[in-house]
Design a protein around this motif. Structure first.
Motif, short mmCIF file in Angstrom:
data_model
loop_
_atom_site.label_atom_id
_atom_site.label_comp_id
_atom_site.label_asym_id
_atom_site.label_seq_id
_atom_site.Cartn_x
_atom_site.Cartn_y
_atom_site.Cartn_z
N GLN A 16 0.68 -1.27 -0.08
CA GLN A 16 0.25 0.21 0.12
C GLN A 16 0.68 0.91 0.47
O GLN A 16 0.56 2.43 -0.50
N SER B 107 -21.96 8.18 6.05
CA SER B 107 -21.46 7.49 7.11
C SER B 107 -21.95 7.07 8.13
O SER B 107 -23.03 7.38 8.44
N SER C 90 -14.25 4.59 5.59
CA SER C 90 -13.40 4.34 4.59
C SER C 90 -14.41 2.98 4.55
O SER C 90 -14.58 3.11 3.08
N TRP D 75 -22.40 12.31 10.82
CA TRP D 75 -21.00 13.07 10.02
C TRP D 75 -21.90 14.16 9.28
O TRP D 75 -21.50 14.20 7.73
N THR E 146 -11.42 9.08 2.51
CA THR E 146 -10.10 9.59 2.37
C THR E 146 -9.21 9.94 1.28
O THR E 146 -9.48 9.09 0.89
N GLU F 242 -6.19 8.62 1.45
CA GLU F 242 -5.64 7.36 1.71
C GLU F 242 -6.63 6.29 0.92
O GLU F 242 -6.15 5.85 -0.34
#
Ligand SMILES: Cc1cc2nc3c(=O)[nH]c(=O)nc-3n(C[C@H](O)[C@H](O)[C@H](O)COP(=O)(O)OP(=O)(O)OC[C@H]3O[C@@H](n4cnc5c(N)ncnc54)[C@H](O)[C@@H]3O)c2cc1C
Lengths: 358, 389
Positions: free
Chosen positions: A243, B136, B142, B167, B374, B376
């Motif tokens: 990752q 969410s 995520s 949220w 996000t 990531e």
């Protein structure tokens, strides 16, 4: 991409494949064989009008050629010829030297132009001073020199210098590409006066050209790095399955993709002849330079030690990109130009100025 | 090849878009002069002003691309893009209608029934009907497909919803939510949990719904916990296809992620900084302004291309993820870069508008790279686009 461009790119790739990029040395500062092959195929005149001796075709075709050569680390002055010096001479109604002989551009230094009194009438100037940071100095047969005009005249003088009788200092950039100086000792040459706007456009074209080359090279660097991450195994799996490495490659893709979008938009603005092209080029140059910072760093990181060797191809492009971002005006200089332009219309007008850039 | 998924056709500027841009610019200048709003950072989260939203609706600047029969104006995506950019750049109070106009309306157009569209879209276009995104949950951020809120069909064919969403931006000002619920069991295999998910159109005034405020760093109340206790959602409020919720959500995210709000949340700070740079003429400040602008210009070109691709019916989800990742990183960097070259402490009480803008941008900054997925997760999507996963 239009199909003619695909064809042009195919042709350039075919030719390029016969000339593997090599490490430049003082003895071998450029790829003369590749140049001849490209010139023979008429590719060193693309985008320059046939009336002027060029091969015709669109700006987009010339850009496609420059991109392909840049991503192939080709050591030939095609970018300077097709996108900077050639179009500038044509626009100034100066005679274009034969596109079969390499032509470059000189915009830095202390060259002063005085009208010639050799009786040849207007359109001739005497150049005195030193042109610095000349790409392909010592290699190019002709140089389009941007010189300071005689006192009291605004803008610049663009002159064509036959460099065969001149000696070039042998400086090179980080990739070993010749970037020398030329001493002009009162040589009489054909030239034309450029308005300040035209002179600014020439500098912008040069900067945008470097941005085009960077953008193409970084796309290639990304492709190589993705490929490498898929092949190289550690801990029993390809690097690309980790990752942390995926994040680094995704970040590279972001840099490469957003840079390409802006550079492409600036090229289109150039093609449409918009007055904002100087700022579009400034933005593209700054953005491309910033992308080099991140993409080259990450590409070397992902490649590990093999990418740090001279035998491996990665540095053919990363070293060029590190240099190209400093050439044709530094990022700092262009970012100041852009910043100053954005506030020039007034302190409350940054947004309208921004949306007008490209 | 992977790069094809990232390469998009150019979207040259259109005259119509430039025309509406100038109209909006003039409107905003008048409103600012009249004092009906003041510029702030990140107003598409925090600037709720129903009166302002109604004014935009009256000008025809909401639901711009939708069919006229639903209150829309059948204008191009480029025209809409110009309007949204102008609003964001001015830091105008647009939060009330933002989600409805950007996301929920297009979602209804694509998946809604005729009755749902007729009932709701004209009200959104008028600036009178606001939506929330109910995705969410406390344990599902995520990993969205792991949601637990359930919708169980009763004997009448209605959905009985139990669970909690979190949220949820502006639920306390909104009329409807598009709520993702589990209506069926997950399937086998790693992607099995994408099955059995459904989107419901939920009237937030239904009995059994409670909205509890959650405050953000600067004390502002923008998002909420929304709890559903035996809420009966009529069967005809199913959105799209039962069980196809995952697919619908994924398509929605391309709209959500690629717009100019993903790199212009902190533009009001940058504009204030531009004023300072103009006043001082400091070369370092001008250089930072130029540098940040070159990044924004690149993002804008990419974002415009995505808008054009969406308009052509394509689903550029990978470039959209990329724009959001790069754009929100940029929004945060604006704070860092500006504070390095000005001698102005950030404070919400600062007498200096630059100090105030810095404070607002800094206190909102952690949210940019979280909301909408996000960075990531977004980089993971881009990595998939590169063929790595
Ligand atoms: C201002 C704001 C407004 C919002 N508005 C709404 C709204 O209106 N409606 C709504 O439904 N939601 C909303 N959200 C929620 C938002 O979508 C979530 O915050 C987001 O999806 C992340 O979930 P999480 O906060 O639970 O973090 P987590 O998922 O718990 O993640 C925490 C950290 O772990 C990382 N991480 C998690 N999984 C992985 C992985 N597989 N690989 C690598 N890293 C990983 C994340 O990137 C992050 O850095 C809002 C959020 C904010 C900040």
């Amino acid at each position: 991409m239009a199909s003619d461009q695909d064809l042009v790119v195919e042709t350039v790739r075919d030719i390029l494949s016969g000339f593997e990029p090599f490490v430049l040395t003082p003895e071998r500062p450029w790829d003369e064989g590749l140049w001849s092959a490209l010139a023979e195929a008429g590719l060193t005149g693309v985008g320059l009008p046939e009336e002027a001796g060029g091969s015709g075709g669109e700006l987009a075709d010339a850009v496609a050629i420059v991109r392909t050569l840049a991503s192939g680390a080709a050591a030939v002055p095609v970018a300077e010829q097709l996108l900077v010096a050639g179009p500038a001479l044509v626009a100034a109604d100066l005679d274009l030297p034969s596109p079969e002989e390499p032509l470059t551009v000189a915009v830095e230094g202390t060259v002063a132009a005085e009208p010639s009194d050799d009786g040849d009438g207007p359109g001739r100037f005497v150049l005195t001073g030193t042109a610095t940071d000349v790409p392909w100095a010592g290699v190019a047969r002709h140089v389009a020199v941007l010189a300071t005009p005689p006192a009291g005249i605004e803008g610049a003088v663009l002159a064509v210098v036959d460099a065969s009788g001149l000696t070039a200092s042998s400086a090179v950039n980080l990739a070993g590409e010749p970037r020398g100086s030329l001493v002009l000792d009162g040589v009489g040459v054909p030239g034309a006066l450029l308005t300040p706007a035209r002179a600014a456009t020439l500098r912008a074209r040069y900067a945008l050209t470097r941005a085009v080359q960077i953008s193409a090279a970084l796309e290639q660097v990304l492709a190589w790095t993705v490929q490498y991450a898929g092949e190289r195994q550690q801990f029993g799996r390809p690097l690309g399955k980790f990752q942390a490495i995926q994040m680094e490659l995704a970040q590279m893709a972001g840099e490469v993709t957003s840079t390409a979008a802006l550079v492409d938009a600036a090229v289109q603005a150039l093609g449409r002849g918009e007055d904002t092209v100087v700022l579009a080029a400034a933005a593209a140059k700054v953005r491309a330079g910033e992308a080099v910072e991140r993409v080259a760093k990450l590409a070397h990181q992902v490649h590990g030690a093999i990418g740090f060797t001279q035998e491996y191809r990665l540095h053919h492009l990363t070293r060029r990109c590190w240099s190209w971002r400093d050439e044709a005006g530094t990022e700092l200089a262009w970012s100041r130009t852009l910043g100053a332009a954005l506030v020039a219309a007034g302190p409350d007008d940054v947004w309208p100025a921004f949306t007008a850039v490209v | 090849m992977s790069s094809n998924q990232l390469t998009l056709a150019p979207a040259p500027p259109s005259e119509a878009a430039e025309r509406v841009r100038l109209e909006v610019r003039e409107f905003l200048a008048q409103e600012l002069a009249a004092g009906t709003f003041t510029t702030h950072v990140d107003t598409w989260l925090s600037g709720v002003d129903p009166e302002f939203s109604r004014k935009l609706g009256a000008h025809g600047w909401l639901g711009m691309t939708w069919p006229k029969e639903y209150g829309g104006h059948e204008r191009t995506a480029q025209e809409r893009y110009a309007v949204t950019e102008e609003l964001l750049a001015a830091g105008a109070p647009v939060a009330a209608h933002w989600i409805a106009d950007r996301q929920s309306g297009p979602n209804l157009l694509r998946y809604g029934t005729e009755a749902q569209r007729k009932e709701i879209l004209p009200r959104i276009a008028a600036g009178e009907c606001y939506f929330v995104i109910g995705m969410s949950e406390p344990d599902s951020g995520s990993d969205l497909a792991s949601i637990r809120t359930r919708g169980v069909r009763n004997a009448d064919g209605d959905f009985v919803v139990n669970g909690a969403k979190i949220w949820t931006s502006n639920a306390h000002h909104s009329h409807y939510g598009i709520v993702l619920v589990r209506t069926g069991p997950p399937g086998e295999g790693p992607r099995g949990k994408h099955q059995g998910l459904t989107q419901l159109l939920v009237d937030l005034s239904l009995p059994g719904i409670s909205v509890n405020p959650i405050r953000i760093l600067d004390g502002g109340h923008h998002f909420n916990e929304v709890v559903f206790t035996d809420v009966v959602v009529p069967g005809d409020m199913l959105l799209g296809t039962e069980g196809a919720g995952w697919h619908q959500v994924t398509a929605e995210l391309a709209f959500e992620r690629s717009g100019p709000e993903r790199f212009l949340s902190t533009w009001p700070l940058l504009a204030e900084f531009g004023r300072r740079a103009a006043a001082t003429g400091d070369p370092a400040q001008l250089a930072v302004l130029g540098r940040l602008s070159s990044r924004a210009l690149a993002l804008r070109q990419l974002s415009l291309r995505i808008a054009a691709a969406l308009d052509r019916g394509e689903l550029p989800d990978i470039p959209a993820a990329l724009v959001k990742d790069m754009g929100t990183t940029f929004e945060q960097d604006v704070v860092d870069e500006v504070r390095r070259v000005v001698d102005v402490p950030a404070s919400l009480d600062s007498p200096d508008p630059l100090g105030r803008a810095l404070a607002e941008a800094q206190l909102h900054a952690p949210g940019y790279t979280l909301r909408g997925g996000t960075n990531e997760i977004l980089k993971g999507i881009v990595a998939r686009g590169l063929g790595l996963r």
